[in-house]
Design a protein around this motif. Structure first.
Motif, PDB file in Angstrom:
ATOM      1  N   SER A 144       0.825  -1.172  -0.320  1.00  0.00           N
ATOM      2  CA  SER A 144       0.033  -0.039   0.402  1.00  0.00           C
ATOM      3  C   SER A 144       0.784   1.295   0.010  1.00  0.00           C
ATOM      4  O   SER A 144       2.154   1.264   0.714  1.00  0.00           O
ATOM      5  CB  SER A 144      -0.714   0.082   1.164  1.00  0.00           C
ATOM      6  OG  SER A 144      -1.748   1.153   1.361  1.00  0.00           O
ATOM      7  N   ASN A 182      -5.590  -1.919  -0.214  1.00  0.00           N
ATOM      8  CA  ASN A 182      -4.340  -1.297  -0.524  1.00  0.00           C
ATOM      9  C   ASN A 182      -4.743   0.300   0.590  1.00  0.00           C
ATOM     10  O   ASN A 182      -3.737   1.104  -0.221  1.00  0.00           O
ATOM     11  CB  ASN A 182      -4.607  -1.875  -1.330  1.00  0.00           C
ATOM     12  CG  ASN A 182      -4.680  -0.595  -2.154  1.00  0.00           C
ATOM     13  OD1 ASN A 182      -5.994   0.294  -2.186  1.00  0.00           O
ATOM     14  ND2 ASN A 182      -4.491  -0.243  -3.514  1.00  0.00           N
ATOM     15  N   LEU A1464     -10.222  -0.652  -1.844  1.00  0.00           N
ATOM     16  CA  LEU A1464      -8.852  -0.525  -2.607  1.00  0.00           C
ATOM     17  C   LEU A1464      -9.023   1.072  -3.300  1.00  0.00           C
ATOM     18  O   LEU A1464      -9.718   1.402  -4.237  1.00  0.00           O
ATOM     19  CB  LEU A1464      -9.273  -1.112  -4.067  1.00  0.00           C
ATOM     20  CG  LEU A1464      -9.814  -2.904  -3.417  1.00  0.00           C
ATOM     21  CD1 LEU A1464     -10.378  -3.700  -4.272  1.00  0.00           C
ATOM     22  CD2 LEU A1464      -8.695  -3.744  -2.871  1.00  0.00           C
ATOM     23  N   CYS A1466      -7.532   3.017  -6.139  1.00  0.00           N
ATOM     24  CA  CYS A1466      -7.783   3.416  -7.276  1.00  0.00           C
ATOM     25  C   CYS A1466      -7.353   4.211  -8.518  1.00  0.00           C
ATOM     26  O   CYS A1466      -7.223   5.975  -8.236  1.00  0.00           O
ATOM     27  CB  CYS A1466      -8.926   2.346  -8.153  1.00  0.00           C
ATOM     28  SG  CYS A1466     -10.776   2.738  -7.748  1.00  0.00           S
ATOM     29  N   THR A1496      -9.266  -2.335 -14.619  1.00  0.00           N
ATOM     30  CA  THR A1496      -8.563  -2.971 -13.586  1.00  0.00           C
ATOM     31  C   THR A1496      -9.523  -4.238 -12.088  1.00  0.00           C
ATOM     32  O   THR A1496      -9.742  -4.380 -12.069  1.00  0.00           O
ATOM     33  CB  THR A1496      -8.216  -1.831 -11.997  1.00  0.00           C
ATOM     34  OG1 THR A1496      -7.632  -0.393 -12.668  1.00  0.00           O
ATOM     35  CG2 THR A1496      -6.885  -2.682 -11.079  1.00  0.00           C
ATOM     36  N   TRP A1498      -8.616  -6.734  -9.050  1.00  0.00           N
ATOM     37  CA  TRP A1498      -7.978  -6.814  -7.591  1.00  0.00           C
ATOM     38  C   TRP A1498      -7.920  -8.087  -7.106  1.00  0.00           C
ATOM     39  O   TRP A1498      -9.267  -9.072  -7.331  1.00  0.00           O
ATOM     40  CB  TRP A1498      -8.765  -5.743  -7.076  1.00  0.00           C
ATOM     41  CG  TRP A1498      -8.398  -4.363  -7.979  1.00  0.00           C
ATOM     42  CD1 TRP A1498     -10.000  -3.935  -8.354  1.00  0.00           C
ATOM     43  CD2 TRP A1498      -7.610  -3.627  -6.723  1.00  0.00           C
ATOM     44  NE1 TRP A1498      -9.577  -2.053  -8.897  1.00  0.00           N
ATOM     45  CE2 TRP A1498      -8.244  -1.993  -7.763  1.00  0.00           C
ATOM     46  CE3 TRP A1498      -6.953  -3.210  -6.014  1.00  0.00           C
ATOM     47  CZ2 TRP A1498      -7.818  -0.502  -7.701  1.00  0.00           C
ATOM     48  CZ3 TRP A1498      -5.994  -2.211  -6.525  1.00  0.00           C
ATOM     49  CH2 TRP A1498      -6.305  -0.601  -6.691  1.00  0.00           C
ATOM     50  N   ARG A1499      -7.491  -8.598  -6.703  1.00  0.00           N
ATOM     51  CA  ARG A1499      -7.141  -8.995  -5.340  1.00  0.00           C
ATOM     52  C   ARG A1499      -7.368  -8.735  -4.097  1.00  0.00           C
ATOM     53  O   ARG A1499      -6.902  -8.743  -3.536  1.00  0.00           O
ATOM     54  CB  ARG A1499      -6.037 -10.839  -5.459  1.00  0.00           C
ATOM     55  CG  ARG A1499      -6.348 -11.884  -4.990  1.00  0.00           C
ATOM     56  CD  ARG A1499      -5.005 -12.605  -5.453  1.00  0.00           C
ATOM     57  NE  ARG A1499      -4.493 -13.393  -6.914  1.00  0.00           N
ATOM     58  CZ  ARG A1499      -3.648 -13.497  -6.859  1.00  0.00           C
ATOM     59  NH1 ARG A1499      -3.008 -12.375  -5.966  1.00  0.00           N
ATOM     60  NH2 ARG A1499      -3.323 -13.472  -8.356  1.00  0.00           N
ATOM     61  N   TRP A1500      -8.648  -8.771  -3.603  1.00  0.00           N
ATOM     62  CA  TRP A1500      -9.541  -7.595  -3.274  1.00  0.00           C
ATOM     63  C   TRP A1500      -9.204  -8.104  -1.637  1.00  0.00           C
ATOM     64  O   TRP A1500      -8.969  -6.868  -0.312  1.00  0.00           O
ATOM     65  CB  TRP A1500     -10.572  -7.372  -3.174  1.00  0.00           C
ATOM     66  CG  TRP A1500     -11.810  -9.091  -3.124  1.00  0.00           C
ATOM     67  CD1 TRP A1500     -12.227  -9.208  -3.896  1.00  0.00           C
ATOM     68  CD2 TRP A1500     -11.947  -9.338  -1.985  1.00  0.00           C
ATOM     69  NE1 TRP A1500     -13.461 -10.562  -3.550  1.00  0.00           N
ATOM     70  CE2 TRP A1500     -13.352 -10.788  -2.348  1.00  0.00           C
ATOM     71  CE3 TRP A1500     -12.067  -8.751  -0.194  1.00  0.00           C
ATOM     72  CZ2 TRP A1500     -13.441 -10.634  -0.950  1.00  0.00           C
ATOM     73  CZ3 TRP A1500     -12.929  -9.579   0.688  1.00  0.00           C
ATOM     74  CH2 TRP A1500     -14.228 -10.567  -0.066  1.00  0.00           C
ATOM     75  N   GLY A1503      -5.794  -6.371  -1.283  1.00  0.00           N
ATOM     76  CA  GLY A1503      -5.681  -5.055  -1.616  1.00  0.00           C
ATOM     77  C   GLY A1503      -4.522  -4.847  -2.609  1.00  0.00           C
ATOM     78  O   GLY A1503      -4.108  -4.307  -3.332  1.00  0.00           O
ATOM     79  N   LYS A1505      -3.314  -5.682  -6.439  1.00  0.00           N
ATOM     80  CA  LYS A1505      -3.927  -4.402  -7.832  1.00  0.00           C
ATOM     81  C   LYS A1505      -3.118  -5.850  -8.879  1.00  0.00           C
ATOM     82  O   LYS A1505      -2.031  -5.735  -9.490  1.00  0.00           O
ATOM     83  CB  LYS A1505      -3.687  -3.859  -8.414  1.00  0.00           C
ATOM     84  CG  LYS A1505      -4.010  -2.962  -9.688  1.00  0.00           C
ATOM     85  CD  LYS A1505      -3.391  -1.309 -10.224  1.00  0.00           C
ATOM     86  CE  LYS A1505      -2.405  -1.605 -10.739  1.00  0.00           C
ATOM     87  NZ  LYS A1505      -2.054  -0.209 -11.087  1.00  0.00           N
ATOM     88  N   SER A1508      -4.423  -4.055 -15.025  1.00  0.00           N
ATOM     89  CA  SER A1508      -5.056  -2.855 -15.300  1.00  0.00           C
ATOM     90  C   SER A1508      -4.346  -2.695 -16.658  1.00  0.00           C
ATOM     91  O   SER A1508      -2.872  -2.506 -17.294  1.00  0.00           O
ATOM     92  CB  SER A1508      -4.605  -1.216 -14.494  1.00  0.00           C
ATOM     93  OG  SER A1508      -5.371  -0.714 -14.587  1.00  0.00           O
TER      94      SER A1508
END
Length: 1969
Positions: A144, A182, A1464, A1466, A1496, A1498-1500, A1503, A1505, A1508
């Motif tokens: 992050s 993130n 997230l 972004c 985009t 994400w692997r949430w 967090g 990315k 994209s």
């Protein structure tokens, strides 16, 4: 000559004197092993006080400025400064790098901190935003990042008692951060009244949310949560620089030189004042403190380290000293003892013992010291000062002998003569003075030859001569002692110099680089005995050269450690050590000299690792005497693979050209042709510049590459399959250990590596983003999970990937020179080797970086160029093939032996179970045993050995072998000549594939009636190829010269060939023997053609700009065509053989008559009417359309028309083959294009029956065969082509709702501006007039009346302390879609409005809210996976995408407990307009409103990315994952539908193809749904639904709705699809339809809303119910069986909602809005009771005091009075033209006051009945009316106006009351004014552009709520006359709260929204009794 190799001795860092205390803090700790870790300059130091020993960490390339200790106290993280600074995590025990974190910060890394379990590390940058970054340091991955603060941050720490919380502090701030997903979100600490806002220097976190921090003034500030709760004053008397927490409590250290110890609750334990101790001094300042048990470590500003034992705190030990701040220049060595003397700008001179590693004496002088010298007897020490004086001291006791000042400028150099009689003193004013030592330093002479400052001096051994260097680099000689200059060179020739410290002179020429003119070497010292020279330069590098070194650019060994410039360097008296000193780092480094004989033992101990290239111990190449490079390798190293234009640049270029050509004609362009072509076979293999790129797959097929194509060749069937995912040259190929996946790397600006499956030929992952220009080597790890790749950028970057995830794991710079091969260690996945030009490096992974060690050659060999490498049978063993034919055998990093294997370079090697196989330039394949002891067998590649089944002919014996692979009982060999051979173990060789050799290929001709073609190339061969299924080369003939063109005669018997030297020949087409040849021209023959029919004439075109015509039978030249101004490119005959068409390089199209060659002019229009025998021209009207939009960048090189004159094929410079409809008139025709060739396509030809197209690649030397697929005949395969790329001209259709949604621009709250057109000075800025009631203290006057009449007088007044959101009436349907969903099996629904997510229970109407968003929500989706029940994602509006709290973000939260699971932040600037979860629920897709409409993934949960990419240049409305996929999704938008695939970290997209469906056009797409078998349905603006199979349109459901299809929903359990559109309700139609899985049948549902048109914006299907959200803010549940509609949620359609009125006694309220309705709401039943349509926008509404009447004011100036009981109109009137802003009944019900925007208030007497005649009005109101309030006795009215002024008027006369005293005595019935001294406190500091818009005082008269333009509701105490009063704020509304009211009994507050058209009901929480 010896200087050409680096010296074979070595320096080892032994000790560093110093500690960095200046500008750093908290950088000194005890490790677990009780050692002390700190840093100085660029070196991390681990010091063991017990053994008095230092270890060094040298992985940094510049000054270290921050350090953190891991909680287990073994690992250390250090951060450095620099342009690209990085963080190293290293082990304090082994001093080896564990991880490198880089590529994020710039400028430097100011602070570091580990979290509690040591898994994560936080860092703060020195950039302008002071970026804060959190790392998973083991994986080297950033988790992050956020902007930290606008000013410097001094300290950061994890809260060790709360997870995911951090605290940072710095200049005038402290911030409390929380990490979620993130997103790092800060809250500023509130200093409040408890302490002054000031700079906080350090901090420590404690339990119970307590944080202790040290401030600049010496106080300690204690925080709870984010609030300052107390201060400990005077903890120190000046700034507190360091705070250290340990088990016992806290230690603080400050600028006052004190250490204080505190217990765990911060009660003082003890004070230690270091200034008072023995070692102390005035001005001592503590920068770092560490408390462990009974020991305390203290670091000071002046580079000392003290250790204090707590019991004997009066006696601190001084364990390290160094010079203080200021540059360090002076260094002298004692002539007889191991002592060094240094002197610095800190005015101290210090003597160090080199044996004991300690300071033994120190003395402070008056002036800064710049140089020093010790006399030969070791008695006197001379010091040169900055002010031009020098001082001589006795070394023994440091007493002064003499002090002389003869000069004004600094003394930079002084030296005693070898006989001890003279002292030479060099000054910055260009002179050298000579003093006599025995004469008490009397001046004896002066040398004045220099024009610049003196830098160095040396005496001759006999003390008769002095040589000097000055700032100009001049070297001069003087006679001593007089100082006369020696001009005769001969005289100084034989002089022997006592010392050599000069930087210029023959003996030291080699220390300067070859071509540099700069003075960056500061100091030199020669060691005559060891024949070595040591130098110090401005880059922090100490180098070792051979002495003497005469030739520039000598080789050296280099050592880093100093940070910036090294100012001086000297050998110790016995040459055991080298001492170097740093200017800025003021550190003294002591290096031990290791001579050659001891080197071996020393090296085996620890060869130095390197992170930055510069740490290599040698110069970049130790030996220049490497044999010349082999010619082939030489050629290869010169290839740069740079392109003028990269394929990646095309989209931007096109956009630019389109902009330029907007004005151009827009003629309706031809459609693309119906035919398409498919790649069928490629003749060629890329061997000339690639190696080891040929393998067997699992099932025995052969995989290799040529041009931009990955080829899988099946040798049984002689067929090929192709991977066409690349768009430029493939340069390398590696095969996965399982032999079914392949990795290929290509050329490109941002080149990619594709990993693809050889079975399905689909890409599994695409890796890009870290290389430049191209990828030249790749290799899989043995477990197949990782991949290493090497780029061809300047530093040949090496990257390690987790390829399935597409993640970069680690990256490092490889080498300056080309790297040919990378190999991963099969036993240890973290290790790899790279080999290349004079390069062999062994790498291991360290977090995000790689640590490399050079291979150590020793005496065994030379540093050679390595061409190939493999690992052996253990992890230690590696084998490399060199350019001289040897095989090197390595153990660990040491060369063990070399074996001669081939004549010429070893290009390829392959490891077997029991041995090796190698191949070389000598054309021999050799098999070896397992340790290269003996060669078991060799195979020579010879023509004689070719087996009968070969598909071609060998061109020469022993071709250079470039690739070798084994498998399936054979050896597979690839040659430089482009052949692929299979060698049987018993000897016979089969040729499988071949192409042309190196050199461009241009000539191509197809046979007039057979399926064969001829090619001729610069490789000097003419070849005949079979295009029928046997696909082989039939014949080949060598030519004297390369050829450029060829042609078959019409009968196919003869073949004409044009050569590069201007000659041409005719050969027999069968035997290829010469028939005849001519040589009439000097330049290249560029085209050659037989006339049609009998082939009587032959036209020969040349680069001399002529076309010669020959008579074939008589072999004579009969005509010459003249008149071309440039070289000829193409010629064509007409059918009659009478006319020639000619194209030239100047883009002329000329015509000549045969046979004489007379020029003809033919009008442009007539050209196509002539029958042409062939058409290969690229000019003229018929083919104007083949030139691309960006014609300036690229040329069309070739074209060919089919024999049926329908399709024109072209080839161009960018490698595209395109098909056009013929004639291609009009600019930029539409086409189909195919990528397979890499660079230019030089020629294209159709075969005689048009069944096949043959194309030639110029530089890729490949011949590609394509099959022509006629329109209609082709089976529906997804075609490889990309259709024409210029967008469609048709517009996508029009609909007002779509246009509105597309054009809406979302502002963030923070930037919102006034909703009312206010002017004037804001209240809190107005000057206050003194009020009348400044009465005397003892006053007889009656007490002031109440400000407000209170109506619950009987009860005790209880203030309201909080508001809780209880109900929201509103739903955002007007510009958002798919945002209403079922949860909990249909019991609840979830939707959003403003910035809150709402969970609404269908049965009870009870709502709960998610309120964590800080701005409007634009999209919402629900995770459908059973593992993630009730998980919701919402995306919001934002500002720029800078990762700050106002950046757009997606929140993922649990709908039931409202917990945020991830945030997230972004990179979608402006906002997130669509979100979607993948099938497994683990991935999230988001789409932005930024100009590129970025998509985009994400692997949430982490967090992270993943990928994209820019989506489309116009608005994307929705993007959704396929319900069964985690990698495929579809996006729809304005004239846009794209089908996306996620491959690793790359997003691949295909545009929807409209295929050949009649009149299909690309419309604006609004919604998407999915069916089985890869079906996709998209809803359009016209009401049609398009059905797509894969990415091709297969049918259209026409008029599925009458208006735009806004919403579609795919039911997962049964596949049924719901659509929602915009329709007028009719008998059969409905705005909602339920369809079967294939969208063939449907059932329509009508929404019984009573609207003229229903516009559905969201649909969802649950158990037997369909949930619908409409544009009119209703949410409706429709039963599937009975079609019954149940409206669940109502709201105003359009805002703002200006009018708000609460019932005087019941829990009802009214709202009036721009949508022309007044609605009545019931709070208890949570629903709308009634709604009245007025037909005009309503602005205000009011209840009468009894609640029986309602007055409504309209925007058009009319007002209406209704009776509540019957809703009948009691009266209406329109006396004004513009909007009524407020309307009020007087408390006695007699008058009605009506305030308007015409600056007026009208009074109506209601007692006169419904006629409503105006009785009077208020005069001189300065601006429009905002709010009005009556007094309790109905006699006065207060009016707040648009110029921030409040006026009071009498009722009903309308007279203006100005007497302030009278006004202050009025008691008001209500208070809704935002103006007046009583409410001064509601105006905030931040209201420059935005205002407080509304206010309301509670019925109890003691609380006040306000609404403002930022969308905030605030709660104040009433009255609040002081500015900026304290308040509580409540978020939720979008910008602009337009009105706010208390309900009766102060039970609720109602707030009305402007932008969000929503009504919020807040429950009042009263303070308990």
């Amino acid at each position: 000559m010896a200087a050409r190799s680096a010296p074979s001795c070595h320096l080892r860092l032994e000790w560093v004197y110093g500690y960095r205390g200046h500008q750093c803090r908290n950088n000194l700790f005890y490790t677990a092993a009780k050692e002390i870790v700190y840093f100085v300059a660029g070196v991390g130091v681990v010091y063991s006080p017990r053994e008095h020993r230092q270890k060094f960490y040298r992985g940094h390339s510049d000054d270290i400025i921050s350090l953190a200790l891991h909680p287990e106290r073994v690992l250390v993280a250090t951060g450095q400064v620099g342009k690209e600074p990085y963080i190293c995590v290293w082990d304090s025990y082994t001093v080896q790098t564990i991880s490198v974190l880089k590529d994020v910060h710039t400028h430097g890394i100011a602070c570091l901190a580990f979290d509690l379990d040591g898994q994560r590390l936080v860092s703060v940058g020195l950039d302008s935003k002071n970026a804060v970054c959190v790392w998973d340091w083991k994986r080297g991955k950033m988790l992050s990042m956020a902007p930290g603060h606008t000013d410097r941050i001094f300290d950061i720490s994890w809260d060790l008692y709360q997870p995911n919380k951090l605290v940072s502090c710095g200049v005038k701030h402290i911030k409390f951060w929380s990490l979620c997903g993130n997103a790092l979100t800060p809250k500023r600490g509130v200093f409040g009244k408890t302490g002054d806002l000031q700079t906080i220097l350090c901090l420590a976190c404690a339990r119970d949310e307590l944080t202790y921090s040290g401030a600049l003034n010496g106080d300690i500030y204690v925080w709870k949560g984010i609030n300052l709760i107390r201060t400990i004053q005077g903890a120190h008397t000046a700034g507190i620089f360091s705070m250290n927490a340990c088990e016992e409590g806290f230690a603080t250290g400050g600028r006052d030189g004190c250490i204080r110890l505190w217990d765990l609750t911060f009660k003082p334990i003890t004070v230690i004042d270091l200034r008072e101790t023995d070692q102390g001094y005035k001005g001592l300042s503590v920068r770092s403190v560490c408390w462990r048990g009974d020991h305390i470590l203290v670091g000071t500003q002046d580079s000392e380290i003290f250790e204090i034992v707590v019991h004997e705190r009066k006696k601190p030990f001084l364990i390290m000293q160094g010079h203080c701040e200021g540059e360090l220049w002076a260094l002298a060595i004692h002539p007889t003892k191991p002592l060094a003397v240094t002197g610095s700008d800190d005015r101290s001179v210090r003597i160090w013992s080199l044996v004991d590693h300690a300071l033994i004496a120190r003395c402070n002088m008056e002036e800064p010291i710049r140089c020093a010298a010790v006399n030969v007897d070791g008695i006197h020490l001379a010091l040169g000062m900055k002010d031009g004086s020098f001082t001589v001291l006795r070394v023994r006791d440091m007493t002064e002998v003499v002090h002389i000042k003869d000069r004004k400028e600094a003394i930079h150099e002084l030296k005693y003569s070898p006989d001890g009689t003279y002292l030479a003193v060099g000054c910055n004013d260009s002179s050298v003075d000579i003093y006599g030592v025995a004469q008490r330093y009397k001046k004896m002479g002066e040398c004045v030859g220099s024009l610049s400052f003196i830098t160095h001096l040396d005496w001759s051994s006999d003390s008769r001569y002095l040589q000097t260097n000055d700032g100009n680099g001049k070297r001069l000689f003087y006679r001593m002692p007089g100082g006369k200059e020696v001009s005769n060179k001969e005289e100084t020739k034989g002089v022997h110099w006592a010392s050599w410290t000069c930087v210029s002179g023959l003996e030291v020429n080699g220390i300067w680089p070859k071509y540099s003119e700069i003075n960056d070497i500061n100091s030199v010292d020669g060691n005559y005995i060891g024949q070595v020279l040591v130098t110090a330069d401005d880059y922090g590098i100490v180098k070792l050269f051979r002495y003497p070194c005469l030739r520039k650019g000598a080789k050296f060994r280099k050592y880093i450690g100093h940070s910036a410039h090294v100012t001086n360097v000297r050998w110790s008296h016995d040459h055991q050590w080298v001492i170097s000193i740093g200017g800025a780092d003021h550190a003294v480094f002591q290096w031990r000299f290791i001579p050659e004989r001891k080197l071996k033992d020393a090296l085996h101990i620890a060869p130095q690792e390197s992170l930055a290239d510069s740490n290599s111990d040698e110069s970049d190449s130790d030996l220049s005497d490497v044999p010349e490079l082999d010619s082939e390798i030489e050629q290869e190293t010169q290839l740069t693979y740079r392109r003028q234009v990269y394929k990646e640049d095309l989209p931007q270029l096109k956009e630019q050209y389109k902009e330029k050509q907007k004005s151009g004609t827009s003629k309706r362009r031809e459609r693309a042709p119906g035919n398409s072509i498919r790649l069928h076979f490629v003749h060629g293999y890329r061997g000339y510049d690639c190696r080891s790129n040929l393998f067997y797959t699992q099932i025995g097929e052969i995989v290799y590459h040529v041009a931009a194509v990955g080829v899988i060749y099946n040798r049984q069937q002689n067929t090929q399959r192709f991977y066409l995912g690349h768009d430029d040259d493939i340069l390398c190929l590696a095969i996965h250990p399982s032999k079914d996946y392949v990795a290929t790397g290509q050329v490109g600006r941002d080149p990619s590596v594709h990993i693809w499956d050889t079975e399905t030929i689909k890409p599994l992952s695409i890796l890009k983003g870290y290389h430049q220009y191209g990828v030249c080597a790749v290799d899989f790890s043995a477990d197949g999970k990782r991949l290493a790749s090497v780029g061809i950028d300047e530093s040949h970057t090496v990257v390690l990937w987790d390829w399935k995830k597409g993640e970069k794991l680690s990256i490092a710079r490889g080498s300056k020179d080309k790297i040919f091969v990378v190999k991963m260690n099969p036993y240890v996945p973290d290790k790899l080797i790279t080999a290349g030009i004079k390069h062999m490096k062994f790498w291991r992974r360290a977090g995000g970086g790689l640590v490399g060690r050079k291979g150590y050659i020793g005496t065994l060999g030379k540093n050679e160029t390595m061409m190939c490498a493999v690992y052996g049978w253990t992890e230690e063993m590696a084998f490399t093939g060199t350019s001289t034919g040897d095989v090197c055998i390595w153990r660990d990093i040491f060369l063990v032996k070399t074996v001669k294997a081939h004549d010429g370079p070893v290009f390829s090697m392959h490891a077997l179970e029991k041995g090796f196989v190698t191949g070389g330039k000598d054309g021999v394949v050799a098999l070896w045993d397992d340790c290269f002891e003996r060669c078991l067998k060799t195979y020579a590649i010879k023509r004689a050995a070719l087996a009968p089944g070969s598909k071609g002919l060998l061109l020469e014996d022993n071709p250079s072998i470039r690739a070798i692979s084994l498998g399936h009982g054979h050896i597979l060999v690839g040659t430089k000549n482009g052949e692929i051979l299979e060698v049987d173990k018993s000897g016979p060789i089969t040729l499988l594939v071949q192409g042309h050799m190196e050199g461009e290929v241009w000539g191509l001709a197809t046979h007039p009636y057979l399926p064969i073609c001829a090619t001729v190339s610069d490789d000097k061969t003419l070849r005949i190829w079979d295009l029928s299924p046997s696909h082989c080369m039939l014949a080949v003939r060598k030519l004297k010269k390369g050829g450029r063109c060829c042609c078959f005669s019409p009968d196919g018997k003869a073949l004409a060939v044009g050569l590069c030297d201007g000659s041409f020949l005719m050969a027999n087409a069968d035997t290829l023997e010469d028939l005849v040849s001519f040589h009439h021209r000097k330049d290249i023959i560029s085209d050659i053609r037989f006339s049609p029919g009998s082939g009587k004439y032959l036209a020969v075109a040349s680069h001399d700009s002529f076309v010669d015509i020959y008579n074939v039978m008589s072999s004579k030249r009969v005509g010459i065509c003249k008149g071309a101004t440039s070289y000829i490119t193409h010629i064509d005959w007409d059918i009659r053989g009478k006319l020639l068409q000619v194209n030239t390089g100047a883009k002329e199209q000329l015509f000549f008559e045969a046979p004489r060659g007379k020029r003809q002019t033919i009008p442009r229009m007539e050209v196509e009417k002539i029958g042409w025998a062939s058409w290969t021209s690229v000019l003229g009207l018929c083919c104007e359309g083949i030139w691309p939009v960006i014609g300036e960048v690229t040329d069309v090189t070739a074209s060919c028309l089919t024999h049926d004159k329908m399709v024109l094929a072209t080839g161009d410079d960018l490698g595209f083959v395109k098909l056009f409809r013929y004639p291609a008139k009009g600019k930029c025709g539409k086409f189909k294009r195919y990528v397979a060739h890499s660079t230019q396509v030089t020629n294209v030809r159709w075969t005689c029956d048009d069944s096949t197209l043959v194309t030639l690649g110029g530089a890729d030397m490949s011949l590609m065969v394509w099959t022509n697929e006629m329109e209609g005949s082709r089976e529906k395969r997804p075609c490889d082509s990309e259709e024409s790329d210029t967008g469609s001209e048709e517009d996508g259709g029009y609909d007002s709702d779509v246009t509105r949604e597309n054009e809406i621009s979302y502002t963030i709250r923070a930037l919102s501006t006034n909703i009312r057109p206010m002017f004037g000075i804001k209240p809190h800025l107005q000057q206050k007039e003194p009020s009348m009631d400044e009465r005397p203290p003892v006053s007889r006057a009656p007490p002031q009346p109440e400000k407000l009449q209170t109506n619950n007088v009987g009860k005790k007044k209880r203030p309201i302390e909080d508001l809780m959101l209880e109900l929201v009436f509103g739903y955002r349907g007007r510009d958002c879609r798919n945002n209403v969903h079922y949860l909990n099996d249909g019991d609840d629904i979830i939707y959003h409005t403003a910035s809150i997510g709402i969970l609404h229970n269908v049965a009870t109407g009870i709502q709960s809210f998610y309120q964590e968003h800080n701005d409007d929500i634009l999209c919402l989706t629900v995770n459908q996976h059973p593992k993630f029940v009730n998980i919701v994602a919402t995306g919001q509006v934002g500002d720029s995408a800078d990762m700050s709290p106002t950046a757009p973000s997606v929140h993922i939260w649990d709908a039931v407990n409202k917990q945020t699971l991830a945030i997230l932040r972004c990179y979608h600037s402006k906002g997130v307009c669509s979100v979607s979860f993948s099938a497994t629920g683990k991935l999230l897709l988001s789409v932005g409103l930024d100009p590129e409409h970025t998509v985009t993934i994400w692997r949430w949960q982490e967090g992270a990315k993943i990928a994209s990419k820019a989506g489309h240049n116009q608005r994307i409305f929705v993007a959704e994952f396929r319900p069964d996929s985690d990698s495929q999704f579809v996006s729809v938008g304005v004239k846009h539908v794209k089908f996306w695939t996620l491959a690793g970290r790359a997003l691949l997209s295909k545009k929807g193809l409209l295929s050949s469906l009649a009149d299909a056009r690309m419309q604006t797409m609004l919604a998407v749904a999915f069916g089985a078998n890869n079906l996709t349905f998209t809803g359009t603006i016209s009401g049609d639904v398009c059905v797509w199979k894969d990415h091709i349109l297969c049918r259209v459901v026409a008029r599925a709705h009458n208006g735009p299809v806004f919403a579609m929903y795919t039911t997962l359990r049964d596949g049924l699809i719901v659509t929602g559109g915009k329709e007028r309700p009719s008998k059969e139609g409905g705005a909602v339809k339920l369809w079967d899985q294939e969208l063939r049948r449907c059932r329509a549902f009508r929404l019984e809303t009573g609207q003229i048109t229903d516009c559905v914006r969201s649909v969802c299907r649950g158990r037997g119910k369909i949930l619908v959200g409409t544009r009119n803010a209703e949410i409706i549940e429709v039963g599937e069986k009975n079609a019954a509609c149940n409206i669940l949620v109502n709201g105003h359609v359009d805002g703002p909602i200006w009018g708000l009125a609460t019932h005087p006694s019941r829990d009802f309220f009214l709202s009036a809005a721009e949508d022309g309705t007044v609605r009545l709401w019931d709070i208890a039943d949570k629903k709308m009771l009634n709604k009245v349509n007025l037909g005009h926008a309503a602005r205000t509404v009011c209840y009468s005091p009894e609640g029986d009447m309602v007055a409504i004011g309209m925007k058009n100036g009319e007002f209406i009075i209704l009776l509540v009981s019957s809703l009948k109109i009691w009266g209406k009137k329109r006396d004004r033209r513009c909007a009524i802003h407020d309307i009020r009944f007087s408390p006695d019900c007699r008058f009605l006051a009506v305030g308007s925007s015409e600056n007026s208030v009208d009074f109506y007497d209601l007692s006169l009945g419904p006629t409503l005649n105006r009785t009077s009005y208020c005069k001189d109101i300065p601006s429009f009316v905002i709010q009005m309030d009556f007094s309790a006795d109905s006699r006065y009215l207060q009016v707040s106006t648009g110029c921030y002024k409040r006026h009071v008027y009498e009722v009903p006369s309308g007279r203006h009351l100005t007497d302030q005293a009278a006004i202050d005595r009025i008691t008001w019935a209500t208070w809704t004014s935002i103006l007046g001294s009583e409410v001064m406190g509601i105006w905030s500091r931040h209201a420059e552009k935005a205002d407080v818009t509304c206010a309301c005082v509670s019925h109890s008269g003691i609380s006040l709520v306000t609404g403002d333009d930022f969308g905030m509701v605030k709660l104040f105490d009433f009255p609040c006359p002081e500015k900026f009063a304290k308040h509580k704020r409540f978020l939720g509304h979008s910008p602009h709260v337009t009105n706010i009211r208390f309900t009766s009994g102060d039970r609720h507050v109602i707030s009305a929204g402007g932008d969000d058209c929503s009504l919020f009901v807040w429950k009042c929480v009263h303070t308990p009794h």
